[in-house]
Design a protein around this motif. Structure first.
Motif, PDB file in Angstrom:
ATOM      1  N   LYS A  13       0.852  -1.185   0.000  1.00 24.73           N
ATOM      2  CA  LYS A  13       0.000   0.000   0.000  1.00 24.73           C
ATOM      3  C   LYS A  13       0.887   1.234   0.000  1.00 24.73           C
ATOM      4  O   LYS A  13       2.097   1.146   0.197  1.00 24.73           O
ATOM      5  N   GLU A  14       0.276   2.386  -0.207  1.00 28.87           N
ATOM      6  CA  GLU A  14       1.028   3.636  -0.181  1.00 28.87           C
ATOM      7  C   GLU A  14       1.571   3.876   1.228  1.00 28.87           C
ATOM      8  O   GLU A  14       0.941   3.520   2.223  1.00 28.87           O
ATOM      9  N   LYS A  62       8.293   7.714   0.225  1.00 30.44           N
ATOM     10  CA  LYS A  62       6.936   8.047  -0.230  1.00 30.44           C
ATOM     11  C   LYS A  62       6.971   8.713  -1.600  1.00 30.44           C
ATOM     12  O   LYS A  62       6.133   8.448  -2.455  1.00 30.44           O
ATOM     13  N   GLU A  63       7.977   9.563  -1.842  1.00 25.79           N
ATOM     14  CA  GLU A  63       8.088  10.270  -3.109  1.00 25.79           C
ATOM     15  C   GLU A  63       8.400   9.329  -4.279  1.00 25.79           C
ATOM     16  O   GLU A  63       7.858   9.477  -5.363  1.00 25.79           O
ATOM     17  N   TYR A  64       9.270   8.346  -4.064  1.00 24.84           N
ATOM     18  CA  TYR A  64       9.761   7.512  -5.157  1.00 24.84           C
ATOM     19  C   TYR A  64       9.041   6.176  -5.321  1.00 24.84           C
ATOM     20  O   TYR A  64       9.200   5.528  -6.342  1.00 24.84           O
ATOM     21  N   CYS A  65       8.313   5.726  -4.313  1.00 33.48           N
ATOM     22  CA  CYS A  65       7.737   4.380  -4.377  1.00 33.48           C
ATOM     23  C   CYS A  65       6.219   4.403  -4.304  1.00 33.48           C
ATOM     24  O   CYS A  65       5.637   5.277  -3.682  1.00 33.48           O
ATOM     25  N   LYS A  66       5.636   3.387  -4.928  1.00 33.62           N
ATOM     26  CA  LYS A  66       4.185   3.228  -4.898  1.00 33.62           C
ATOM     27  C   LYS A  66       3.856   1.754  -4.675  1.00 33.62           C
ATOM     28  O   LYS A  66       4.749   0.906  -4.692  1.00 33.62           O
ATOM     29  N   THR A  67       2.601   1.462  -4.505  1.00 29.29           N
ATOM     30  CA  THR A  67       2.152   0.095  -4.301  1.00 29.29           C
ATOM     31  C   THR A  67       2.665  -0.805  -5.423  1.00 29.29           C
ATOM     32  O   THR A  67       2.584  -0.458  -6.590  1.00 29.29           O
ATOM     33  N   ASP A  69       5.841  -1.728  -5.938  1.00 23.20           N
ATOM     34  CA  ASP A  69       7.282  -1.591  -6.142  1.00 23.20           C
ATOM     35  C   ASP A  69       8.039  -2.535  -5.201  1.00 23.20           C
ATOM     36  O   ASP A  69       7.588  -2.826  -4.094  1.00 23.20           O
ATOM     37  N   ASN A 104      11.053   1.043  -9.562  1.00 24.02           N
ATOM     38  CA  ASN A 104      10.105   2.145  -9.487  1.00 24.02           C
ATOM     39  C   ASN A 104      10.027   2.805 -10.849  1.00 24.02           C
ATOM     40  O   ASN A 104      10.860   2.587 -11.710  1.00 24.02           O
ATOM     41  N   LYS A 106       9.636   6.282 -11.379  1.00 23.08           N
ATOM     42  CA  LYS A 106      10.075   7.668 -11.457  1.00 23.08           C
ATOM     43  C   LYS A 106      11.546   7.808 -11.812  1.00 23.08           C
ATOM     44  O   LYS A 106      11.975   8.832 -12.286  1.00 23.08           O
TER      45      LYS A 106
END
Length: 115
Positions: A13-14, A62-67, A69, A104, A106
């Motif tokens: 999750k985020e 939090k900036e570079y990763c999402k659910t 990853d 990731n 980004k």
């Protein structure tokens, strides 16, 4: 004595970031980590492990990763005892000391976050 662990898994999750009463940022990430062996039914089970990140580690993750990853976490196990009227509770948590972004969208290169 040694208290060190390494985890590699997918974010479920985020990342949630909160601010403590003292003004420090603390984030929580949850990793899904498949076991390397099958259970009695022939199924690979998955462990879900929460990790605590402090300050800049929480913000950058939090900036570079999402659910979904994949991240690597090097950290330590920390125990806490909380005494309440209805009894004493014992908690274990993983405190992240280093995060490695293994996938990731980004950024193409792998990023490490140390203390």
């Amino acid at each position: 004595m040694l208290n060190s662990l390494i985890l590699v898994g997918r974010l479920t999750k985020e990342i949630e970031i909160k601010v403590t009463e003292s003004g420090k940022k603390v984030g929580t990430l949850s990793l899904a980590i498949p076991r390397s062996f099958k259970n009695m039914d022939g199924v690979y089970e998955t462990d879900f492990i929460n990790c605590t990140l402090w300050e800049e580690k929480a913000n950058i993750t939090k900036e570079y990763c999402k659910t979904g990853d994949i991240v690597g976490v090097r950290g330590r196990l920390q125990s806490s005892i909380i005494k309440k009227e209805d009894g004493t509770r014992y908690f274990l948590e993983v405190v992240a000391e280093k995060i490695t972004f293994l996938s990731n969208k980004k950024k193409d290169d792998v990023k490490n976050i140390d203390n």
